[in-house]
Design an enzyme around this catalytic site. Structure first.
Site, PDB file in Angstrom:
ATOM      1  N   THR A  25       0.829  -1.203   0.000  1.00 34.80           N
ATOM      2  CA  THR A  25       0.000   0.000   0.000  1.00 34.80           C
ATOM      3  C   THR A  25       0.868   1.260   0.000  1.00 34.80           C
ATOM      4  O   THR A  25       1.944   1.278   0.617  1.00 34.80           O
ATOM      5  CB  THR A  25      -0.958   0.011   1.214  1.00 34.80           C
ATOM      6  OG1 THR A  25      -1.528   1.307   1.341  1.00 34.80           O
ATOM      7  CG2 THR A  25      -0.262  -0.337   2.513  1.00 34.80           C
ATOM      8  N   LYS A  82       1.645  -4.023   6.522  1.00 32.38           N
ATOM      9  CA  LYS A  82       2.121  -4.065   5.128  1.00 32.38           C
ATOM     10  C   LYS A  82       3.620  -3.737   5.065  1.00 32.38           C
ATOM     11  O   LYS A  82       4.345  -4.271   4.228  1.00 32.38           O
ATOM     12  CB  LYS A  82       1.327  -3.076   4.271  1.00 32.38           C
ATOM     13  CG  LYS A  82      -0.147  -3.434   4.136  1.00 32.38           C
ATOM     14  CD  LYS A  82      -0.368  -4.417   3.009  1.00 32.38           C
ATOM     15  CE  LYS A  82      -1.814  -4.749   2.792  1.00 32.38           C
ATOM     16  NZ  LYS A  82      -2.072  -5.546   1.608  1.00 32.38           N
ATOM     17  N   TYR A 109      -2.943  -1.553  10.326  1.00 35.84           N
ATOM     18  CA  TYR A 109      -3.065  -2.260   9.042  1.00 35.84           C
ATOM     19  C   TYR A 109      -1.896  -1.886   8.115  1.00 35.84           C
ATOM     20  O   TYR A 109      -1.215  -2.759   7.568  1.00 35.84           O
ATOM     21  CB  TYR A 109      -4.411  -1.919   8.369  1.00 35.84           C
ATOM     22  CG  TYR A 109      -4.344  -2.035   6.872  1.00 35.84           C
ATOM     23  CD1 TYR A 109      -4.344  -3.289   6.261  1.00 35.84           C
ATOM     24  CD2 TYR A 109      -4.214  -0.902   6.064  1.00 35.84           C
ATOM     25  CE1 TYR A 109      -4.218  -3.400   4.881  1.00 35.84           C
ATOM     26  CE2 TYR A 109      -4.097  -1.010   4.694  1.00 35.84           C
ATOM     27  CZ  TYR A 109      -4.094  -2.246   4.103  1.00 35.84           C
ATOM     28  OH  TYR A 109      -3.958  -2.359   2.754  1.00 35.84           O
ATOM     29  N   HIS A 110      -1.676  -0.573   7.956  1.00 33.86           N
ATOM     30  CA  HIS A 110      -0.603  -0.149   7.060  1.00 33.86           C
ATOM     31  C   HIS A 110       0.761  -0.620   7.583  1.00 33.86           C
ATOM     32  O   HIS A 110       1.666  -0.920   6.808  1.00 33.86           O
ATOM     33  CB  HIS A 110      -0.608   1.374   6.895  1.00 33.86           C
ATOM     34  CG  HIS A 110      -1.772   1.905   6.090  1.00 33.86           C
ATOM     35  ND1 HIS A 110      -2.921   2.400   6.667  1.00 33.86           N
ATOM     36  CD2 HIS A 110      -1.966   2.009   4.750  1.00 33.86           C
ATOM     37  CE1 HIS A 110      -3.763   2.793   5.716  1.00 33.86           C
ATOM     38  NE2 HIS A 110      -3.210   2.566   4.540  1.00 33.86           N
ATOM     39  N   SER A 156      -1.525   3.540  10.372  1.00 36.10           N
ATOM     40  CA  SER A 156      -2.476   2.650  11.069  1.00 36.10           C
ATOM     41  C   SER A 156      -1.766   1.318  11.280  1.00 36.10           C
ATOM     42  O   SER A 156      -0.732   1.052  10.639  1.00 36.10           O
ATOM     43  CB  SER A 156      -3.738   2.423  10.233  1.00 36.10           C
ATOM     44  OG  SER A 156      -3.478   1.491   9.190  1.00 36.10           O
TER      45      SER A 156
HETATM   46  N1  USQ Z   1     -11.477   9.846   4.576  1.00 38.53           N
HETATM   47  C1  USQ Z   1     -12.352  10.904   4.749  1.00 38.53           C
HETATM   48  N2  USQ Z   1     -13.679  10.601   4.874  1.00 38.53           N
HETATM   49  C2  USQ Z   1     -14.156   9.321   4.820  1.00 38.53           C
HETATM   50  C3  USQ Z   1     -13.253   8.265   4.633  1.00 38.53           C
HETATM   51  C4  USQ Z   1     -11.913   8.559   4.514  1.00 38.53           C
HETATM   52  O1  USQ Z   1     -11.979  12.079   4.799  1.00 38.53           O
HETATM   53  O2  USQ Z   1     -15.370   9.145   4.940  1.00 38.53           O
HETATM   54  C5  USQ Z   1     -10.049  10.132   4.403  1.00 38.53           C
HETATM   55  C6  USQ Z   1      -9.139   9.354   5.360  1.00 38.53           C
HETATM   56  O3  USQ Z   1      -9.024  10.032   6.590  1.00 38.53           O
HETATM   57  C7  USQ Z   1      -7.854   9.253   4.554  1.00 38.53           C
HETATM   58  C8  USQ Z   1      -8.323   9.187   3.096  1.00 38.53           C
HETATM   59  O4  USQ Z   1      -9.666   9.675   3.116  1.00 38.53           O
HETATM   60  O5  USQ Z   1      -7.090  10.403   4.720  1.00 38.53           O
HETATM   61  C9  USQ Z   1      -8.291   7.796   2.500  1.00 38.53           C
HETATM   62  O6  USQ Z   1      -9.045   6.959   3.329  1.00 38.53           O
HETATM   63  P1  USQ Z   1      -9.603   5.534   2.821  1.00 38.53           P
HETATM   64  O7  USQ Z   1     -10.495   5.009   3.902  1.00 38.53           O
HETATM   65  O8  USQ Z   1     -10.163   5.651   1.456  1.00 38.53           O
HETATM   66  O9  USQ Z   1      -8.265   4.713   2.651  1.00 38.53           O
HETATM   67  P2  USQ Z   1      -7.310   4.009   3.706  1.00 38.53           P
HETATM   68  O10 USQ Z   1      -7.897   3.852   5.054  1.00 38.53           O
HETATM   69  O11 USQ Z   1      -5.990   4.714   3.633  1.00 38.53           O
HETATM   70  O12 USQ Z   1      -7.171   2.560   3.131  1.00 38.53           O
HETATM   71  C10 USQ Z   1      -7.542   2.215   1.795  1.00 38.53           C
HETATM   72  C11 USQ Z   1      -7.754   0.710   1.723  1.00 38.53           C
HETATM   73  C12 USQ Z   1      -6.439   0.017   2.049  1.00 38.53           C
HETATM   74  C13 USQ Z   1      -5.360   0.528   1.094  1.00 38.53           C
HETATM   75  C14 USQ Z   1      -5.242   2.044   1.205  1.00 38.53           C
HETATM   76  C15 USQ Z   1      -4.281   2.638   0.216  1.00 38.53           C
HETATM   77  O13 USQ Z   1      -8.776   0.316   2.623  1.00 38.53           O
HETATM   78  O14 USQ Z   1      -6.619  -1.390   1.914  1.00 38.53           O
HETATM   79  O15 USQ Z   1      -4.127  -0.049   1.434  1.00 38.53           O
HETATM   80  O16 USQ Z   1      -6.529   2.614   0.905  1.00 38.53           O
HETATM   81  S1  USQ Z   1      -3.467   4.056   0.879  1.00 38.53           S
HETATM   82  O17 USQ Z   1      -4.466   4.975   1.407  1.00 38.53           O
HETATM   83  O18 USQ Z   1      -2.702   4.655  -0.181  1.00 38.53           O
HETATM   84  O19 USQ Z   1      -2.634   3.591   1.942  1.00 38.53           O
END
Ligand code: USQ
Length: 382
Positions: free
Chosen positions: A144, A185, A181-182, A179
């Site tokens: 990720t 990874k 989870y991250h 997190s």
């Molecule tokens: N966010 C909001 N509002 C929401 C949901 C999320 O503002 O309702 C924000 C979060 O705080 C974060 C961003 O949007 O800053 C991305 O959140 P996300 O829930 O879309 O993504 P994340 O939790 O980071 O995890 C997801 C996948 C995970 C993958 C990751 C890629 O669930 O499996 O590894 O995206 S990355 O984000 O590049 O690490």
């Protein structure tokens, strides 16, 4: 190629199985339905029900003529991993078999323990099975972009050259996740890198950003073969969530200042990235890392785009700033490299108005199933 997909029931697992089999590969999938079980325990159903693997494989064969072999079992158990390797003898393995949610990993001690054990346990068994059954096997591991965090310098594609006291060396790019989870990874990457150095394994680690969408080239007219579409706070990713919120008349949940910037990609591009990686292996004794996303957006950018597209369908969308339940930078520098997959031939599907309208129209068809009570629960990082 004989390609085994670990985590074949998931949002990406099953679409990958169809995509690879359509491209001429012999595909098997393995899964223990962990994600379904967790979603049931937390009472956060996806937007529509999705058939289990045997049924999906049967449906896919009936429309395409391609057979996908199904294994059911927990890959943390050595016997399960060895059975799959013995019976299918893969030449390449795509490893998606992880607890994929950052909020779930921060929910409580039990959820954190499960995330840690499952994610590292499956990766470790896979490494051991590769050595025992086929050290040439190409492991394509879903990592990720979140492994890098949001540093104040450009993010390189996996590696960084460091000059220190007049000498130079190349290292894994520094990792600092936001997190548990991250963080699992990151630990996966470290395990894989260790065994690449010690046992000459060949590995591609795909640093993927949040994925959006449901349509792939294989499922567009096949409702029963669509992937899970999650919009709850635990398993839904931000853009998919905003699309559902827009349809449901629920104010878009922008966490904090909304300047959090990430690299996003369409699910179609995920499938092409994985296939291109498989079809161009790195060679024995190599850990190759690609940053897997096509464009970057802040949360505010996404909210504005969804609100505008929804407006053109007559939906009146409110954008709400809510206290950020996560601990993360809300305004920051973000400039990650991502040329490796483009060099292999990736042709990105960007987030156009048409794509957003297609997603909104699709979700509208399922409007009656949207459960507003699962959209925001406020799982706190602290
Ligand atoms: N966010 C909001 N509002 C929401 C949901 C999320 O503002 O309702 C924000 C979060 O705080 C974060 C961003 O949007 O800053 C991305 O959140 P996300 O829930 O879309 O993504 P994340 O939790 O980071 O995890 C997801 C996948 C995970 C993958 C990751 C890629 O669930 O499996 O590894 O995206 S990355 O984000 O590049 O690490």
């Amino acid at each position: 190629m004989r390609i085994l997909i670990l985590g074949g029931d998931g949002y990406l697992g099953w679409p990958t199985a169809m995509h690879l089999s359509k491209h001429g590969h012999d595909v098997a999938v393995a899964d223990n339905y962990l994600k379904r079980r967790l979603a049931e325990e937390e009472r956060v159903p996806a937007l529509y029900p999705v058939p289990e693997l045997e049924e999906k494989a049967r449906l896919w064969e009936s429309v395409s003529g391609f057979k996908v072999k199904v294994f059911t079992g927990d890959l943390q158990e050595w016997d399960v991993m060895t059975t799959v390797f013995r019976e299918f003898d893969p030449e390449a393995v795509v490893h998606y078999a992880e607890q994929p949610s950052a909020p779930y990993s921060m929910l409580n001690r039990k959820a954190a323990t499960l995330t840690l054990h499952n994610n590292l346990g499956v990766t470790f068994n896979l490494i051991q099975a590769a050595r025992q059954f086929n050290p040439e096997v190409h492991i394509v591991k879903l990592g990720t972009m979140g492994e890098y965090g949001t540093p104040e310098i450009d993010i390189e594609e996996g590696w960084i050259d460091i000059e220190h006291k007049g000498r130079r060396d190349r290292f894994l790019y520094p990792r600092q996740a936001g997190s548990l989870y991250h963080t699992t990874k990151i630990m996966d990457t470290d395990l894989l890198w260790f065994y690449v150095r010690i046992w000459d394994l060949q590995v591609t680690d795909l640093m993927q950003g949040p994925v959006y969408g449901m349509y792939t080239c294989e499922n567009e007219s096949l409702e029963d073969l669509l992937p899970f579409f999650c919009y709850d706070e635990i398993f839904g990713t931000v853009l998919n969530r905003f699309v559902v919120q827009a349809v449901a008349g629920y104010p878009l949940t922008v966490y904090g200042k909304g300047g959090q910037t990430r690299g996003y990609l369409n699910i179609k591009d995920t499938l092409n990235c994985v296939r291109l990686s498989l079809e161009h292996p790195p060679g024995k004794g190599k850990l190759r890392i690609f940053n897997q996303f096509t464009e970057t957006f802040s949360v505010n950018d996404l909210a504005a785009k969804v609100s505008e597209a929804a407006g053109s369908l007559g939906l009146n969308v409110e954008i709400q700033t809510i206290n950020n339940p996560r601990k993360e930078k809300e305004e920051h520098y973000y400039n990650p490299e991502h040329t490796g997959l483009l060099d292999l031939g990736l042709q990105p599907h960007y987030l156009t108005d048409d794509i957003l309208l297609g997603m909104l129209e699709f979700v509208k068809k399922h409007e009656k199933s949207i459960r507003k009570d699962i959209i925001f629960k406020g799982i706190s990082w602290t």
